[in-house]
Every structure is written in structure tokens, then in C-alpha cells.
Design a protein around this motif. Structure first.
Motif, PDB file in Angstrom:
ATOM      1  N   LYS A 151     -51.628 -47.085  41.291  1.00  0.00           N
ATOM      2  CA  LYS A 151     -50.954 -45.926  42.143  1.00  0.00           C
ATOM      3  C   LYS A 151     -49.165 -46.328  42.312  1.00  0.00           C
ATOM      4  CE  LYS A 151     -54.962 -44.032  44.412  1.00  0.00           C
ATOM      5  NZ  LYS A 151     -55.653 -43.651  45.892  1.00  0.00           N
ATOM      6  N   ARG A 152     -48.910 -47.524  42.032  1.00  0.00           N
ATOM      7  CA  ARG A 152     -47.750 -47.988  42.251  1.00  0.00           C
ATOM      8  C   ARG A 152     -47.382 -47.893  43.759  1.00  0.00           C
ATOM      9  NH1 ARG A 152     -45.800 -44.987  36.990  1.00  0.00           N
ATOM     10  NH2 ARG A 152     -46.443 -46.552  35.607  1.00  0.00           N
ATOM     11  N   GLU A 153     -48.238 -48.018  44.563  1.00  0.00           N
ATOM     12  CA  GLU A 153     -48.007 -48.279  46.112  1.00  0.00           C
ATOM     13  C   GLU A 153     -47.941 -49.503  46.606  1.00  0.00           C
ATOM     14  OE1 GLU A 153     -50.389 -43.979  47.121  1.00  0.00           O
ATOM     15  OE2 GLU A 153     -51.414 -45.860  47.640  1.00  0.00           O
ATOM     16  N   ALA A 154     -48.162 -50.556  45.860  1.00  0.00           N
ATOM     17  CA  ALA A 154     -48.501 -51.853  46.551  1.00  0.00           C
ATOM     18  C   ALA A 154     -47.973 -52.871  45.546  1.00  0.00           C
ATOM     19  CB  ALA A 154     -49.511 -52.386  47.444  1.00  0.00           C
ATOM     20  N   ILE A 155     -47.516 -54.278  45.791  1.00  0.00           N
ATOM     21  CA  ILE A 155     -47.493 -55.363  44.754  1.00  0.00           C
ATOM     22  C   ILE A 155     -48.858 -56.047  45.022  1.00  0.00           C
ATOM     23  CG2 ILE A 155     -46.355 -57.527  44.569  1.00  0.00           C
ATOM     24  CD1 ILE A 155     -44.024 -56.081  46.003  1.00  0.00           C
ATOM     25  N   VAL A 156     -49.426 -56.447  43.860  1.00  0.00           N
ATOM     26  CA  VAL A 156     -50.828 -57.026  43.731  1.00  0.00           C
ATOM     27  C   VAL A 156     -50.516 -58.490  43.197  1.00  0.00           C
ATOM     28  CG1 VAL A 156     -53.300 -57.003  42.942  1.00  0.00           C
ATOM     29  CG2 VAL A 156     -51.754 -54.754  43.899  1.00  0.00           C
ATOM     30  N   CYS A 157     -51.203 -59.439  43.655  1.00  0.00           N
ATOM     31  CA  CYS A 157     -51.592 -60.624  42.804  1.00  0.00           C
ATOM     32  C   CYS A 157     -52.672 -60.729  42.170  1.00  0.00           C
ATOM     33  CB  CYS A 157     -51.650 -61.747  44.161  1.00  0.00           C
ATOM     34  SG  CYS A 157     -51.955 -63.704  43.289  1.00  0.00           S
ATOM     35  N   SER A 158     -52.378 -61.131  40.723  1.00  0.00           N
ATOM     36  CA  SER A 158     -53.335 -61.039  39.742  1.00  0.00           C
ATOM     37  C   SER A 158     -54.600 -61.985  39.883  1.00  0.00           C
ATOM     38  CB  SER A 158     -52.884 -61.099  38.350  1.00  0.00           C
ATOM     39  OG  SER A 158     -52.303 -62.298  38.148  1.00  0.00           O
ATOM     40  N   THR A 159     -54.122 -63.068  40.625  1.00  0.00           N
ATOM     41  CA  THR A 159     -54.866 -64.273  40.885  1.00  0.00           C
ATOM     42  C   THR A 159     -56.371 -63.738  41.764  1.00  0.00           C
ATOM     43  OG1 THR A 159     -53.452 -65.661  40.262  1.00  0.00           O
ATOM     44  CG2 THR A 159     -55.605 -66.747  41.242  1.00  0.00           C
ATOM     45  N   HIS A 160     -56.032 -63.178  42.862  1.00  0.00           N
ATOM     46  CA  HIS A 160     -56.950 -63.002  43.998  1.00  0.00           C
ATOM     47  C   HIS A 160     -56.973 -61.618  44.572  1.00  0.00           C
ATOM     48  CE1 HIS A 160     -53.922 -63.982  46.739  1.00  0.00           C
ATOM     49  NE2 HIS A 160     -53.684 -65.031  46.295  1.00  0.00           N
ATOM     50  N   GLY A 161     -56.194 -60.704  44.071  1.00  0.00           N
ATOM     51  CA  GLY A 161     -56.235 -59.368  44.490  1.00  0.00           C
ATOM     52  C   GLY A 161     -55.245 -59.039  45.437  1.00  0.00           C
ATOM     53  N   ALA A 162     -54.779 -60.164  46.265  1.00  0.00           N
ATOM     54  CA  ALA A 162     -53.910 -59.697  47.734  1.00  0.00           C
ATOM     55  C   ALA A 162     -52.795 -58.796  47.420  1.00  0.00           C
ATOM     56  CB  ALA A 162     -53.056 -61.005  48.083  1.00  0.00           C
TER      57      ALA A 162
ATOM     58  N   GLY B  42     -42.686 -57.102  51.553  1.00  0.00           N
ATOM     59  CA  GLY B  42     -43.537 -58.194  51.027  1.00  0.00           C
ATOM     60  C   GLY B  42     -44.453 -58.637  51.842  1.00  0.00           C
ATOM     61  N   VAL B  43     -45.122 -58.219  53.002  1.00  0.00           N
ATOM     62  CA  VAL B  43     -45.959 -58.676  53.813  1.00  0.00           C
ATOM     63  C   VAL B  43     -47.357 -58.299  53.271  1.00  0.00           C
ATOM     64  CG1 VAL B  43     -47.049 -58.320  56.281  1.00  0.00           C
ATOM     65  CG2 VAL B  43     -44.566 -58.365  56.079  1.00  0.00           C
ATOM     66  N   CYS B  44     -48.211 -59.418  53.275  1.00  0.00           N
ATOM     67  CA  CYS B  44     -49.684 -59.107  52.641  1.00  0.00           C
ATOM     68  C   CYS B  44     -50.473 -58.344  53.656  1.00  0.00           C
ATOM     69  CB  CYS B  44     -50.246 -60.424  52.516  1.00  0.00           C
ATOM     70  SG  CYS B  44     -51.797 -60.574  51.647  1.00  0.00           S
ATOM     71  N   THR B  45     -51.097 -57.407  53.175  1.00  0.00           N
ATOM     72  CA  THR B  45     -51.998 -56.449  53.874  1.00  0.00           C
ATOM     73  C   THR B  45     -53.446 -56.507  53.769  1.00  0.00           C
ATOM     74  OG1 THR B  45     -51.803 -54.644  52.264  1.00  0.00           O
ATOM     75  CG2 THR B  45     -49.941 -54.751  54.148  1.00  0.00           C
ATOM     76  N   THR B  46     -53.654 -56.996  52.570  1.00  0.00           N
ATOM     77  CA  THR B  46     -55.012 -57.484  52.343  1.00  0.00           C
ATOM     78  C   THR B  46     -55.163 -58.731  51.353  1.00  0.00           C
ATOM     79  OG1 THR B  46     -55.249 -55.981  50.459  1.00  0.00           O
ATOM     80  CG2 THR B  46     -55.913 -55.112  52.467  1.00  0.00           C
ATOM     81  N   GLY B  47     -56.258 -59.616  51.566  1.00  0.00           N
ATOM     82  CA  GLY B  47     -56.537 -60.890  50.859  1.00  0.00           C
ATOM     83  C   GLY B  47     -56.356 -61.936  51.693  1.00  0.00           C
ATOM     84  N   PRO B  48     -56.672 -63.150  50.782  1.00  0.00           N
ATOM     85  CA  PRO B  48     -56.665 -64.249  51.586  1.00  0.00           C
ATOM     86  C   PRO B  48     -55.041 -64.626  52.214  1.00  0.00           C
ATOM     87  CG  PRO B  48     -56.345 -64.791  49.125  1.00  0.00           C
ATOM     88  CD  PRO B  48     -56.523 -63.334  49.355  1.00  0.00           C
ATOM     89  N   CYS B  49     -54.248 -64.174  51.944  1.00  0.00           N
ATOM     90  CA  CYS B  49     -52.666 -64.546  52.741  1.00  0.00           C
ATOM     91  C   CYS B  49     -52.278 -63.549  53.560  1.00  0.00           C
ATOM     92  CB  CYS B  49     -51.657 -64.739  51.726  1.00  0.00           C
ATOM     93  SG  CYS B  49     -51.731 -63.555  50.303  1.00  0.00           S
ATOM     94  N   ILE B  50     -53.355 -62.614  54.205  1.00  0.00           N
ATOM     95  CA  ILE B  50     -53.013 -61.678  55.250  1.00  0.00           C
ATOM     96  C   ILE B  50     -51.927 -62.116  55.961  1.00  0.00           C
ATOM     97  CG2 ILE B  50     -55.008 -61.931  56.558  1.00  0.00           C
ATOM     98  CD1 ILE B  50     -55.143 -58.453  56.424  1.00  0.00           C
TER      99      ILE B  50
END
Length: 119
Positions: A68-79, A86-94
Motif C-alpha cells: 500500500k506504500r504506507e510503511a517501510i518494510v524489512c524484507s528479512t523479518h517483516g519489521a 523511521g521508527v519501527c512499529t511492528t517486528g523484532p526491533c519495535i
């Protein structure tokens, strides 16, 4: 009086499609690539490294955003990271954040970043 910090041209604003992202190889002598996300005339630039384990975020060139082009996503673990800060909202680095790079668009439509960005 302190002189302004040295800058380099990352790209022309028009090289980043509106609402999308674009990756950039490391600067000469550097080892960290950058990526930019554009919304209209605004551009956010980050170091292409996940704060969780330091891997590049994009699985294929220029693919940093969710469908949806609403968030940046890490391809390795989906954060997922907010585009605006640039704040992580979901994933292992929240709660952690991507390393932001100061960027500005000049009068000629060029995206400028500090000369040492990504070094």
C-alpha cells in the motif's frame, strides 16, 4: 561563523517516482547504501540497514515499501517502519528506528544529503 556542512547530490527529485522509494549504492569509499522515499515534494532518506540485524532492507532494488506504500518494510523479518521518522512499529526491533539522513530538495529539484552520508 561555522560554514555549512558539505553536501552531495543524491539524485534529482524526479528520479524517485512520487509515492515510491529508490535505493542508492554506497558513496565512494563508503559501505552503507541509502534509500529515499518520496511523497510529493517531500523526501525522507535513511541508511539501508535494519536496526535489528544490520541487513539491507530491500529484497529487490528499490522495493522498500509495503504494497500500500504506507510503511517501510524489512524484507528479512517483516519489521515495519514509519516513513516520516523511521521508527519501527511492528517486528523484532519495535521502538528502534532506521538511521535518518538529513536531506533537502534544492531550487533545481536535486535531493541533497551530507557528503559523508553512508560512510
Amino acid at each position: 561563523m561555522t560554514p555549512p556542512p558539505a553536501e552531495r547530490v543524491l539524485c534529482a527529485l524526479e528520479e524517485i517516482p512520487d509515492g515510491q522509494s529508490k535505493g542508492f549504492a554506497a558513496a565512494p569509499g563508503g559501505f552503507l547504501g541509502l534509500f529515499a522515499v518520496r511523497r510529493g515534494d517531500r523526501v525522507w532518506v535513511y541508511v539501508n540497514s535494519c536496526p535489528h540485524i544490520g541487513v539491507p532492507l530491500d529484497p529487490v532494488p528499490d522495493r522498500f515499501l509495503d504494497r500500500k506504500r504506507e510503511a517501510i518494510v524489512c524484507s528479512t523479518h517483516g519489521a515495519r517502519f514509519r516513513i516520516e521518522d523511521g521508527v519501527c512499529t511492528t517486528g523484532p526491533c519495535i521502538g528502534e528506528a532506521l538511521e535518518a539522513v538529513p536531506a533537502r530538495v534544492d531550487a533545481e529539484g536535486r535531493v541533497l544529503v551530507p557528503a559523508d552520508a553512508g560512510l
